[in-house]
Design a protein around this motif. Structure first.
Motif, PDB file in Angstrom:
ATOM      1  N   MET A 119       0.868  -1.173   0.000  1.00  0.00           N
ATOM      2  CA  MET A 119       0.000   0.000   0.000  1.00  0.00           C
ATOM      3  C   MET A 119       0.909   1.229   0.000  1.00  0.00           C
ATOM      4  O   MET A 119       2.096   1.111   0.318  1.00  0.00           O
ATOM      5  N   PRO A 120       0.390   2.389  -0.377  1.00  0.00           N
ATOM      6  CA  PRO A 120       1.246   3.575  -0.336  1.00  0.00           C
ATOM      7  C   PRO A 120       1.851   3.737   1.060  1.00  0.00           C
ATOM      8  O   PRO A 120       1.129   3.655   2.066  1.00  0.00           O
ATOM      9  N   GLY A 121       3.154   3.910   1.114  1.00  0.00           N
ATOM     10  CA  GLY A 121       3.854   4.023   2.392  1.00  0.00           C
ATOM     11  C   GLY A 121       4.600   2.774   2.796  1.00  0.00           C
ATOM     12  O   GLY A 121       5.367   2.774   3.753  1.00  0.00           O
ATOM     13  N   SER A 122       4.388   1.690   2.051  1.00  0.00           N
ATOM     14  CA  SER A 122       4.965   0.407   2.490  1.00  0.00           C
ATOM     15  C   SER A 122       6.232   0.008   1.744  1.00  0.00           C
ATOM     16  O   SER A 122       6.703  -1.126   1.905  1.00  0.00           O
ATOM     17  N   ALA A 123       6.822   0.902   0.944  1.00  0.00           N
ATOM     18  CA  ALA A 123       7.926   0.475   0.070  1.00  0.00           C
ATOM     19  C   ALA A 123       9.046  -0.228   0.834  1.00  0.00           C
ATOM     20  O   ALA A 123       9.501  -1.298   0.430  1.00  0.00           O
ATOM     21  N   ALA A 124       9.488   0.363   1.944  1.00  0.00           N
ATOM     22  CA  ALA A 124      10.601  -0.242   2.687  1.00  0.00           C
ATOM     23  C   ALA A 124      10.154  -1.526   3.379  1.00  0.00           C
ATOM     24  O   ALA A 124      10.895  -2.510   3.436  1.00  0.00           O
TER      25      ALA A 124
END
Lengths: 169, 169
Positions: A119-124
């Motif tokens: 979800m947006p914000g979960s890249a790391a």
């Protein structure tokens, strides 16, 4: 069985300890513990923990921090923190733990639903969780003496959603 | 289109450059290049590359080293090398590249079959490949201006098997 639970004071770790304690000898380790203290981001801390706890039948890790933030705001240091903590922390629990675990024992690592359902914000976090899963699949093939290596991927838990002020319904 | 191919001198990179060159302006970058030289393990090197090449429509990465070795022989430094190179190297190509890519452009990263189909010796590579895939899934959600982020996962290629003295049949 003698089971080491790393991250024993966290939201999921407390539940794991409660579930296992009825019929096992559970050794609780965590960043905040005053008895068995461990910082999984520090390889030397993991080595000290294993030397202090003696022989084990199983290691469960419910520890591991990673940063939830918009990709554009994640710094080099944020990625480094996530890699050192939830990813290499768990990798090192396995690498350094083999010699302390009895034949046929097990390691259970924790990834999370964001590995497969970002979800947006979960890249790391998605990176780290997927990395743990990739490592687990491979490490299981090379574990000595019938030791097993697995990972569980929990969905969002209510306590975490509440802490992040996200919708719990 | 103006397409930057990173890792243009490698086994897969050479084939990508050949395939794209007929109908695109291809800018070739690699660790060994004398024109556009880049070490993706070095964030500053990536930034210098982007400043030197100008506006782009697409970035393709076929670069990224990781170590194939038995888990028991992989050192802390080996894991660090893999994380810095094939994993964070590609993550940073995306993070630092957004501002240099036109609206609707694309990033294409390279993972590999060992992410999902590990074998003894692949622990670090499986970790890195799966991590790239997790990052890609998440980063695609946050890419600005209709930019796309994808990863391709090639199987073993004959040239690599030959270099590793593995069965090519």
């Amino acid at each position: 069985m003698r089971i080491l639970v790393v991250g024993a004071t966290g939201t999921i770790g407390r539940a794991v300890v409660a579930a296992l304690s009825a019929s096992n000898e559970v050794i609780s380790a965590s960043l905040r513990s005053t008895t068995v203290k461990v910082d999984i981001a520090d390889p030397a801390s993991i080595q000290r923990m294993y030397r202090s706890v003696g022989r084990l039948n199983a290691v469960v890790c419910a520890a591991g921090q990673a940063k939830f933030a918009p990709l554009a705001q994640l710094s080099d240091a944020d990625f480094r923190f996530c890699l050192d903590n939830k990813l290499m922390g768990q990798v090192n629990l396995v690498r350094f733990g083999f010699e302390h675990v009895e034949d046929g024992g097990s390691f259970t690592l924790t990834t999370g639903i964001l590995a497969q359902a970002p979800m947006p914000g979960s890249a790391a976090i998605s990176l780290v969780n997927a990395g743990v899963e990739g490592f687990t699949r491979a490490a299981a093939l090379e574990a000595p003496r019938k030791i097993r290596v697995n990972a569980v991927s929990p969905p969002w838990v209510t306590e975490t959603l509440q802490a992040l002020k996200m919708d719990t319904s």
